[in-house]
Structures are given as structure tokens and as C-alpha cells.
Design a protein around this motif. Structure first.
Motif, PDB file in Angstrom:
ATOM      1  N   LEU A 100      31.864  33.797   3.425  1.00  0.00           N
ATOM      2  CA  LEU A 100      32.523  33.545   1.996  1.00  0.00           C
ATOM      3  C   LEU A 100      34.003  32.778   2.975  1.00  0.00           C
ATOM      4  O   LEU A 100      35.465  33.757   2.330  1.00  0.00           O
ATOM      5  N   VAL A 101      34.779  31.281   1.804  1.00  0.00           N
ATOM      6  CA  VAL A 101      36.015  30.741   2.091  1.00  0.00           C
ATOM      7  C   VAL A 101      36.265  30.072   0.983  1.00  0.00           C
ATOM      8  O   VAL A 101      35.774  29.136   0.849  1.00  0.00           O
ATOM      9  N   PRO A 102      38.568  29.500   1.658  1.00  0.00           N
ATOM     10  CA  PRO A 102      37.661  28.563   0.494  1.00  0.00           C
ATOM     11  C   PRO A 102      37.369  27.432   0.818  1.00  0.00           C
ATOM     12  O   PRO A 102      37.594  26.953   2.200  1.00  0.00           O
ATOM     13  N   GLU A 103      36.868  26.296   0.474  1.00  0.00           N
ATOM     14  CA  GLU A 103      36.441  25.082   0.918  1.00  0.00           C
ATOM     15  C   GLU A 103      37.654  24.452   1.795  1.00  0.00           C
ATOM     16  O   GLU A 103      37.694  23.418   2.849  1.00  0.00           O
ATOM     17  N   PHE A 104      38.516  24.188   1.150  1.00  0.00           N
ATOM     18  CA  PHE A 104      39.709  23.257   2.663  1.00  0.00           C
ATOM     19  C   PHE A 104      39.886  23.788   3.844  1.00  0.00           C
ATOM     20  O   PHE A 104      40.321  23.060   4.872  1.00  0.00           O
ATOM     21  N   LEU A 105      39.351  24.987   4.220  1.00  0.00           N
ATOM     22  CA  LEU A 105      39.077  25.566   5.379  1.00  0.00           C
ATOM     23  C   LEU A 105      38.048  24.885   6.428  1.00  0.00           C
ATOM     24  O   LEU A 105      38.350  24.347   8.112  1.00  0.00           O
ATOM     25  N   MET A 106      37.118  23.669   5.382  1.00  0.00           N
ATOM     26  CA  MET A 106      35.756  22.952   6.866  1.00  0.00           C
ATOM     27  C   MET A 106      36.962  22.386   6.730  1.00  0.00           C
ATOM     28  O   MET A 106      36.233  21.207   7.229  1.00  0.00           O
ATOM     29  N   ARG A 107      37.693  21.758   6.343  1.00  0.00           N
ATOM     30  CA  ARG A 107      38.187  19.953   6.599  1.00  0.00           C
ATOM     31  C   ARG A 107      39.905  20.433   6.959  1.00  0.00           C
ATOM     32  O   ARG A 107      39.487  20.413   8.769  1.00  0.00           O
ATOM     33  N   SER A 108      40.606  21.192   7.088  1.00  0.00           N
ATOM     34  CA  SER A 108      41.881  21.599   7.382  1.00  0.00           C
ATOM     35  C   SER A 108      41.836  22.469   9.160  1.00  0.00           C
ATOM     36  O   SER A 108      41.826  22.267  10.167  1.00  0.00           O
ATOM     37  N   GLY A 109      40.599  23.195   8.572  1.00  0.00           N
ATOM     38  CA  GLY A 109      40.267  24.027  10.221  1.00  0.00           C
ATOM     39  C   GLY A 109      41.011  25.420  10.350  1.00  0.00           C
ATOM     40  O   GLY A 109      41.818  25.810   9.987  1.00  0.00           O
ATOM     41  N   VAL A 110      40.453  25.587  11.318  1.00  0.00           N
ATOM     42  CA  VAL A 110      41.515  27.229  11.784  1.00  0.00           C
ATOM     43  C   VAL A 110      41.904  26.992  13.433  1.00  0.00           C
ATOM     44  O   VAL A 110      41.347  26.283  14.279  1.00  0.00           O
ATOM     45  N   GLY A 111      42.808  27.648  14.063  1.00  0.00           N
ATOM     46  CA  GLY A 111      43.636  27.310  15.053  1.00  0.00           C
ATOM     47  C   GLY A 111      43.063  27.918  15.710  1.00  0.00           C
ATOM     48  O   GLY A 111      43.389  28.579  17.467  1.00  0.00           O
ATOM     49  N   CYS A 112      41.828  28.604  16.437  1.00  0.00           N
ATOM     50  CA  CYS A 112      40.708  28.803  17.785  1.00  0.00           C
ATOM     51  C   CYS A 112      39.569  28.897  17.636  1.00  0.00           C
ATOM     52  O   CYS A 112      38.903  28.237  16.862  1.00  0.00           O
ATOM     53  N   ASP A 113      39.147  29.201  19.114  1.00  0.00           N
ATOM     54  CA  ASP A 113      37.692  28.732  18.955  1.00  0.00           C
ATOM     55  C   ASP A 113      36.966  27.898  19.021  1.00  0.00           C
ATOM     56  O   ASP A 113      35.593  27.085  18.363  1.00  0.00           O
ATOM     57  N   SER A 114      37.959  26.333  18.150  1.00  0.00           N
ATOM     58  CA  SER A 114      36.853  24.883  17.872  1.00  0.00           C
ATOM     59  C   SER A 114      36.094  24.998  19.057  1.00  0.00           C
ATOM     60  O   SER A 114      35.027  24.235  17.549  1.00  0.00           O
ATOM     61  N   THR A 115      35.499  24.918  19.375  1.00  0.00           N
ATOM     62  CA  THR A 115      34.804  24.206  20.679  1.00  0.00           C
ATOM     63  C   THR A 115      33.277  24.934  20.684  1.00  0.00           C
ATOM     64  O   THR A 115      32.491  24.173  20.526  1.00  0.00           O
ATOM     65  N   THR A 116      33.567  26.288  20.137  1.00  0.00           N
ATOM     66  CA  THR A 116      32.562  26.623  19.800  1.00  0.00           C
ATOM     67  C   THR A 116      32.110  26.815  18.705  1.00  0.00           C
ATOM     68  O   THR A 116      30.257  28.003  18.027  1.00  0.00           O
ATOM     69  N   ARG A 117      32.017  26.696  17.982  1.00  0.00           N
ATOM     70  CA  ARG A 117      32.295  26.814  15.825  1.00  0.00           C
ATOM     71  C   ARG A 117      31.398  25.965  16.073  1.00  0.00           C
ATOM     72  O   ARG A 117      30.502  24.835  15.605  1.00  0.00           O
ATOM     73  N   THR A 118      29.615  26.194  14.751  1.00  0.00           N
ATOM     74  CA  THR A 118      28.557  26.153  14.801  1.00  0.00           C
ATOM     75  C   THR A 118      29.061  25.148  13.395  1.00  0.00           C
ATOM     76  O   THR A 118      29.916  25.293  12.739  1.00  0.00           O
TER      77      THR A 118
END
Length: 917
Positions: free
Chosen positions: A607-625
């Protein structure tokens, strides 16, 4: 992304390599010496020195220190750092058999099984962080190359100022690794030093991404023969420069980075006035520059690193650099012999004579260069006109934790914008953005503003717990502002005024792994949150849902409104998002932690704000599903609002401060400010369309569906009240099958009593639990071995050893579970989490008639108490088996030999209890 450049500040790197151990023999010794670790610290020291962020005198190597020596070195490094503090550890790491706290084993470490302190001579990572927290360093980087390094990740989440801490871990949690060839550095550090030794600038985020790629390319495995996966933890967008090795063409051009005095260079606006003065004015009111404060100390302060230098100042600075470097080796030799680190300030007595030529050269520079020395002390030069710019007035902006990266990006863009540039080219305003727990901020603004202005005791101190008094507050919802103003103290020192309209909007979504997400528009948009969770469980029975902390971030509280909106009890609703350990503090951190284990990431919706699906987060991005956004219709969205905060009696710079705040507000609502929100994935607060309609975002709907757009004050208050009531101690009732067929499944850690004992680590001192032995001996279907209540773990284990026995009788699961449902029945005044655990060999369950099984299933549905069944039979939890049907009806879990029942049961109990394991 915000990259902190620490060059020119007092930095420290403490490299701890434990290659030799005093105790390596059984039964209390560590696994052995680690000769490769010697090479680790030697190579790392070399590349850090070449990287020119750390001076040679700022790098300390601690070779196989004792615990006492390690603590002394760490506290010394922490006290001397103002820029970046780097701690590297290579050696043995350990975790208790019944917990996940990481211990760093020093030279005198031993292993004592069974005791409370199982690792004498080792430092718990929580203690390491506590010592690091004493430092005034702007950033703290910890690099761990040891077994179980990933177990440090959860400890970081307990820090109140974790934005300072950036963490690199050589391997995922609960995994041991091999040091490999003793004639070369360990695999992880070998990659680390190669990357740090590359030409050009190397930052933390780039380093963490590339080291993951390199380790993956090598195809290494852990001792459990699983893929070796390094981890990193940092706040979204936070970065720090770790090395800046000159390129070949630059190697004779002198030191890199900003010029500096022998101490920390204060930068305009970096340390805001702790006693702000403010009220209100229009945006067009001129902003007078604050009077400069005189500098102190024997060195020089060149000011802005980007300030142009005249031909006269360049040789002057070069001469200063050459003087600073002269004699450094002699000084370092003396310091090495004395066992102390070199200091970068001029306070040490033996450094005093060196200040004389520096001061003389400074005055020479003033005479020959005219204004440079004065400019260096009070401001900087702009363009070619030699305009003197005084430090800009500093605004402090307090944001909701999940909004901080976006607001920080907006502030960065505003600082260099035309709107913040005066006619003479100087900056109008500086901005500091920070965040704190949303509930703490609401409470402080509601009834603690006097303590915020002037703390009077240790219990209530918003300056310590939240930060400086803000000029601007940007909560995630206008309802937060209403919560502050409702019934507020009449003598409040803070005066708040909220804008009429939100700055932007973002719905709170259920971000579901693509493989198990809903595949129709109706199921993605037209349902309540509880219905979406039910449908998800039907599509994939092992699916989980997680939500960030409702007390720390408004996103978690907004999601909780929808979670509590159904007919089920609060406890039943909480069970749907239950997890082992505390919830992630923010939505961004939640998305950061999920990829630690692929199997968790692939089955867990967030359960997260939709904008994180655009801006992303600053860690482990290479393995995110990849995830698909589902839009529950009863969850309010994030709608940040601009709130001006003025403070009574703060009138000295009233007009200037209010004008700066108003100008920033106008910019945020204007074209440039809205472009920042668009880039970060926000929507128009009233038209609901994405502000950036030209960029397609994977998994996100272009047009927002009909949702519960904005939160209401009373719903937020009620949800928070119910969450706090449900978040206390829990109740667990254990049913231990004691029938004759359990004889072969009774002894040892994998037997019935052994599994029960292992799970006790998930219970805290205030949790209540009881134990029943299930066997039909004639009087009733169970015997009470331990009365429900709070118990010490050791006492419970003694009771089990003394009283738990296999009986020459059959078990009656129906009568026993029926009695358990009645005993755990929930009253209106008791909203605690509850759990029934049934440990069995499944023989008697399999012999239940359809009627008796139906009675159990009906009772489980009515009771609203989750039932976890541990089946000691292979396949006991296969679909259609009775134990599986019972857990499905009771909304619990069925665990058999394929689930590692010891660990899985402890995790299930920890979801209900308050234990540390």
C-alpha cells in the motif's frame, strides 16, 4: 537525487579488519582466522587515499582490535567528523540461533551457546549505530563485509535520523559467505576496491548498484547455495561522494573539490538559526539580506565553491595549499607514534606555529587581491561584476516523510530559479527540507509549541524529536492541518495558515506484483480495499499485503482508513497486513525492503502512494519486481498542502521571512513547481489526470478512477485511535497435540514441544499466552499445561519439560478447537491481536467426519481469530486436507515440513506478539 560532497570538511574513515582471533578452538571459539581480511583493509586504505575525499591522515586502520579497542576507535572517529564518517568492517559476523540481531565479532570474541549474551567480545550492531549517532557527521556510511551482514538492515530502520546513515551489506540476511582465497581480498571487498579506484567521481548509490551487478555477474553463491546478493539501504535520493580519483589529464592539476580551511567550511544556509523569527507578508516584499556574521578560527573560508576566482586569488590559493601540504608526513609520523589521529582544525597546540604563515599569507592576499578575503568570510562573488552576495535568508520546510524527496527536489530547483534570484544575481532565499513522523508533528503543532520554542524537560522536546521550528509545513493531507487546529491550545506559540488548495494529488494504491495482479479494469478500480485483498488471496493463496507505519507517515494512516472500513474487527483487519517485526516507517522504505528476498517481493502487495511507481525509490532498483496499481475506492489519497508557520514574538525579520515563504509558495503552484510534481508522478488535485500526460508509467492508469479523494479529519483520528489500541500486546493460545500418534514427533527441536519453544521468541513480556495439551483422556478434550497470562520464557520451557507428555489417547480436534474459539472470544473492550496455534501430526484431523470438520470450519469463521496449524506430516497442508481447510476458514496459515516450520511458526507468532525475535 541529492549527492553530498564532503570534500573540504573534517572526514574520517575507520577501517576495521579482524583477521586474527584469540579463540578459535571448540566449543567456544569462532570459526577461524581470516587472512584475506588483512588484504581487504590494506587495499581499501590505498584506494580511499587515492580517491581524495579522505586525506591520508583521515584514514585509520584498526587491525584485529579487541572489543574495547574497537569502541574507543569508533567513538574517537565519531567525535572528530563533521563531513562524512565511513566505517568499514570485515571479519566474522554472527546472529543468535533464536534471533536476527547482527553481532560484529572482534579479536577477543567467543561463542557461548544458550546464554542471554551469546557472543562475548562481539559488538551488537544496535550499539554500533548508537555510537555512530553521537557524531556530528553530515553523512555516515557503514560497509559490512561479513556473514549475516544483511541482518543489519532492519536495525537501521529504528533510527530517528536514518537519513544520515547509508548502509552497504555484503550479503543478504541470514546467509553465511566464504572468504575465498586467503591470498586475495574477499570477493565483495575485491569488487568494492576496484570500483572505488576508478577514475572520476564515485558516489554511494552508483557504488551500490554497480557492486550488485558485478557480484551477480560472478555467479557466486552463499553457504546455503543460494545466489549471493549484496544489499544497500539509504533514504530515497540520498547520496554521498566517496571517491574522486583524478583522471589521467587531471593528475597534475592539484587537489579536487572545493578549497577549504583547516576545518569545516560553513556554507550559506547550512546551519539555520535555531530560533527563527517569522510572521506574514506578500510575495513581492523585498527580501533584505541578513547581516553577515564574522568568521572565527585561524584558517580562511573561501565561501561558495562555485565562486569565480580572479587571477590574483588563484596563485594565492595554490600557495596556501602548498603550505598546508608541507611537512604533512612529519606530522603524521608524530601522530602515528602518539596513537592519535591528525586533526583538521587549528586547535591542537603542536599545530599552532603553522597558523602563522597561513595568517600572514591571508593578509598578503587581502592586500594584493583586495576583496577576496572579505568575500570568502561573508559571501561569494557573482558573475563578472564582483557583486558581493551575503548568505541568503534560510527557510525551514518540514514535510511528511514520504513527501520529503519530492519537496527536496522542488527546493533544489527553486534555489537556482529566476524567482529566487535578485536583480544583482544573488539568491533571495535558501531552503532546508527535513521530515519527521507525521503523528509526532501533528501532536507537537497541536499542543507542544511552547516546548518546541523552549524545551523544559526531557520528556517533551520537539526540537530533539522532530527538528528545528519550521517556517513551512507540508503535510500529506489537509486533514492533518485540521487535526492540529481542532481544540488547539489558545496560547499556542505557532500560528498556522493553510493554503486553500492542495499542491498536487496522488492516490494510495495497492501495488501488486504483475504476475498476481487483477487483470480487469473493474477489479483494479471498482472495489474496496478489503475486497481487493480477499480477491488477491483467492488468486494466490500465499499472497501478503504490507502497509507503512500509520504513526510515522500519513500514507500508512490513509491506507488504514480503508483497511478498517469493512465489517470485520480491527484485529481481523490488522491480521491482513501483519508482518514479522515492525512495519516499514515509510512507503518508500517498504518498497526498498521487499526485494531483499525475491520470494517475498514476488508475492507481496504494498500500500503506497501512486507517485512512487513513477519516481521510484533509491535502493535495489535492479531487482524490483514489476507491479500493477490497483485503486481501492475507499482509501483517501495524498494531497500535500502548503501551511505557513509563524511563531509568536519572532518579529525581527518578519517581512523578509514571510515574503520568502510566499514567493516559494507561488513558485510551487506555478508552472516550474508543478513541473517538479509532474516529474515525480503526481496528478492534478481536481482534474485527477497525471500532471505529466506525455510519459507512460508502467502499471499506472492514465485516467484516475472515482476514488475517495481527500481524507476527512474524523476518519483519520478514529483510524489512528483504533490502530494504537490494536498495536499493543497480543494473546496466543497453543494447542499441542499430545495423542499417542505423536510419539515419533515429540522429541528434539523439530518435535511438537521443540517447535513451541522456538516460537516463544515472538512474544514479549506483556503478551499473554497459554498452552493446552490436546488428548481425550475422558474428562475433557484437553489439559491446561500453562494458564493464559504473561510468562517468562524460561519458566514456560520448564513447565513444558516437566508436564508435556504423550498420552495413551486419541485427540479430538473439534472439541479442543471449539473450546479454544470460546476462550479467545473477543470482547468489545479488548481489541488485542489474537492467534490460535495447533501443533499436530494431522492423524486425528484426517479422521474427522465431514460433520465434525464442518463444525470446526463454522467455528473458525465466527471466531475472527486466526488459526495457524503446524502439521508434522509431509503434505499435511496440501489443498483439500482438513488442516488446510481449517486455516483457510480461520484466515491463518498452514505450515508443514515444506515451510521450515520452526522459523515460520515463530514469524507467525511474532505478527501477534511484541517479541524481539
Amino acid at each position: 537525487m541529492i549527492r553530498f560532497d564532503p570534500r573540504g570538511r573534517p572526514n574520517r574513515a575507520l577501517l576495521v579488519g579482524v583477521s586474527e582471533y584469540d579463540h578459535t578452538d571448540p566449543p567456544h571459539g569462532v570459526p577461524g582466522d581470516l587472512p584475506a581480511v588483512k588484504l581487504n583493509v590494506n587495499r581499501l586504505r590505498e584506494v580511499l587515499a587515492r580517491g581524495r575525499v579522505f586525506g591520508e591522515h583521515e584514514i585509520k586502520v584498526a587491525r584485529s582490535p579487541s572489543l574495547e579497542d574497537f569502541e574507543r576507535e569508533l567513538l574517537s572517529a565519531a567525535a572528530e567528523t563533521k563531513g562524512v564518517l565511513l566505517l568499514y568492517f570485515a571479519g566474522h559476523g554472527a546472529i543468535p540461533s533464536a534471533g536476527d540481531e547482527l553481532f560484529l565479532q572482534m579479536r577477543n570474541a567467543r561463542v557461548v551457546a544458550g546464554g542471554q549474551a551469546v557472543f562475548p567480545g562481539a559488538e551488537p550492531f544496535t550499539t554500533v549505530l548508537a555510537m555512530l549517532a553521537t557524531s556530528q557527521a553530515r553523512r555516515i556510511v557503514v560497509i559490512l563485509d561479513c556473514c549475516f551482514a544483511g541482518n543489519a538492515a532492519w536495525v537501521r530502520e529504528t533510527l530517528s535520523d536514518k537519513h544520515r546513515l547509508l548502509l552497504l551489506m555484503s550479503v543478504q540476511a541470514n546467509h553465511r559467505i566464504d572468504a575465498d582465497d586467503p591470498r586475495s581480498p574477499t570477493p565483495y571487498t575485491a569488487e568494492l576496491v576496484q570500483l572505488l579506484d576508478e577514475e572520476g567521481e564515485t558516489g554511494f548509490l552508483d557504488l551500490s548498484e554497480r557492486i550488485r551487478e558485478r557480484m551477480a555477474a560472478r555467479g557466486l553463491t552463499t553457504m546455503r547455495r543460494e545466489a549471493w546478493e549484496p544489499l544497500c539501504r539509504a533514504e530515497p535520493g540520498e547520496d554521498v561522494l566517496l571517491a574522486a580519483k583524478p583522471r589521467a589529464s587531471e593528475r597534475h592539476a592539484g587537489p579536487t573539490g572545493p578549497e577549504t580551511q583547516d576545518g569545516p567550511a560553513e556554507r550559506p544556509g547550512e546551519h539555520p538559526d535555531p530560533h527563527p523569527k517569522r510572521t506574514g507578508a506578500g510575495p513581492d516584499t523585498p527580501v533584505p539580506a541578513p547581516a553577515p556574521e564574522p568568521a572565527s578560527g585561524p584558517g580562511i573560508t573561501p565561501g561558495d565553491a562555485d565562486a569565480p576566482r580572479t587571477p590574483l586569488t588563484v596563485p594565492l590559493l595554490g600557495r596556501l595549499r602548498s603550505l598546508r601540504g608541507k611537512g604533512r608526513k612529519d606530522r603524521e609520523d608524530r601522530e602515528d607514534r602518539s596513537g592519535r589521529w591528525g586533526t583538521t582544525g587549528g586547535a591542537a597546540r603542536r599545530g599552532a606555529p603553522r597558523a602563522v604563515p597561513l595568517l600572514g599569507l591571508l593578509f598578503l592576499g587581502l592586500l594584493t587581491a583586495g576583496t577576496y578575503g572579505v568575500i570568502g568570510l561573508v559571501g561569494h562573488l557573482r558573475g563578472d561584476t564582483a557583486t558581493v552576495c551575503a548568505p541568503a535568508l534560510e527557510l525551514r520546510v518540514l514535510a511528511d516523510p514520504d513527501l520529503e524527496p519530492t519537496i527536496r527536489a522542488a527546493a533544489d530547483a527553486y534555489l537556482t530559479s529566476a524567482a529566487n534570484t535578485l536583480d544583482d544575481g544573488c539568491r533571495r532565499t535558501g531552503i532546508t527540507v527535513y521530515s519527521a513522523g507525521s503523528s509526532d508533528v501533528v501532536t507537537a503543532l497541536h499542543r507542544q509549541t511552547d516546548a518546541w520554542r523552549e524545551p523544559r524537560d526531557e520528556d517533551v522536546n520537539p526540537q530533539r524529536d522532530i527538528g528545528p521550528q519550521p517556517d513551512i509545513w507540508i503535510p500529506a493531507s489537509r486533514a492533518d492541518f485540521a487535526r492540529v487546529m481542532e481544540g488547539r491550545d489558545t496560547d499556542a506559540w505557532a500560528v498556522l495558515k493553510a493554503a486553500d488548495a492542495p499542491l498536487a494529488y496522488s492516490p494510495v494504491v495497492l501495488a501488486v506484483p504483475r504476475a498476481i495482479a487483477a487483470d480487469t479494469m473493474e477489479s483494479r478500480t471498482g472495489l474496496t480495499l478489503n475486497r481487493m485483498i480477499e480477491d488477491l488471496s483467492e488468486r494466490y493463496e500465499k499472497a501478503e499485503v504490507r502497509r507503512p507505519d500509520p504513526e510515522f507517515t500519513a500514507v500508512g494512516l490513509l491506507a488504514t482508513i480503508g483497511l478498517y472500513g469493512g465489517d470485520a474487527s480491527v484485529a481481523a483487519a490488522e491480521q491482513q497486513v501483519a508482518q514479522t517485526g515492525p512495519p516499514s516507517p515509510t512507503a518508500a522504505e517498504l518498497l526498498c525492503t521487499l526485494p531483499d528476498r525475491d520470494e517475498v517481493d514476488n508475492r507481496t502487495a504494498a500500500l503506497v502512494p501512486e507517485f512512487l511507481m513513477r519516481s521510484g525509490v533509491g535502493c535495489d532498483s535492479t531487482t524490483r519486481t514489476r507491479r500493477t496499481a490497483q485503486y481501492p475506492k475507499d482509501v483517501p489519497g495524498v494531497a500535500p498542502v502548503f501551511v505557513r508557520v509563524g511563531w509568536q514574538g519572532a518579529d525581527r525579520d518578519k517581512e523578509a521571512r514571510d515574503a520568502s515563504a510566499a514567493a516559494f509558495q507561488d513558485w510551487l503552484t506555478g508552472e516550474e513547481g508543478q513541473a517538479v510534481f509532474a516529474k515525480n508522478g503526481f496528478r492534478n488535485p481536481y482534474k485527477w489526470e497525471l500532471l505529466d500526460r506525455n510519459t507512460k508509467v508502467d502499471g499506472v492508469l492514465v485516467a484516475s478512477p472515482a476514488l475517495d479523494r481527500f481524507a476527512e479529519q474524523d476518519k483519520m483520528e478514529e483510524a489512528l485511535k483504533e490502530y494504537r489500541a490494536a498495536g499493543g500486546p497480543g494473546r496466543v493460545l497453543y494447542l499441542l497435540d499430545s495423542s499417542g500418534s505423536m510419539t515419533d514427533r515429540w522429541k528434539g527441536p523439530g518435535g511438537g514441544p521443540g517447535l513451541l519453544k522456538q516460537s516463544l521468541g515472538g512474544l514479549g513480556e506483556q503478551d499473554e499466552y497459554g498452552v493446552w495439551a490436546v488428548a481425550d483422556t475422558g474428562d475433557r478434550s484437553y489439559e491446561e499445561l500453562l494458564r493464559s497470562g504473561s510468562h517468562r520464557r524460561a519458566d514456560t520451557e520448564r513447565v513444558l519439560d516437566a508436564r508435556a507428555r504423550v498420552q495413551d489417547a486419541e485427540a479430538d480436534p473439534r472439541d479442543a478447537l471449539d473450546a479454544a474459539f470460546e476462550a479467545m472470544e473477543r470482547s468489545e473492550a479488548d481489541n488485542r491481536r489474537r492467534l490460535i496455534v495447533y501443533i499436530t501430526d494431522s492423524e486425528d484431523s484426517d479422521q474427522l467426519s465431514q460433520d465434525r470438520l464442518g463444525d470446526i470450519l463454522s467455528g473458525a469463521r465466527r471466531a475472527e481469530v486466526p488459526v495457524t496449524v503446524v502439521s508434522l506430516t509431509n503434505g499435511g497442508c496440501n489443498p483439500g486436507r482438513p488442516d488446510r481447510q481449517i486455516t483457510d476458514a480461520g484466515k491463518g496459515r498452514c505450515l508443514d515440513s515444506g515451510d521450515d516450520p520452526g522459523t515460520a511458526l515463530r514469524d507467525e507468532v511474532a505478527r501477534t506478539g511484541t517479541g524481539d525475535e
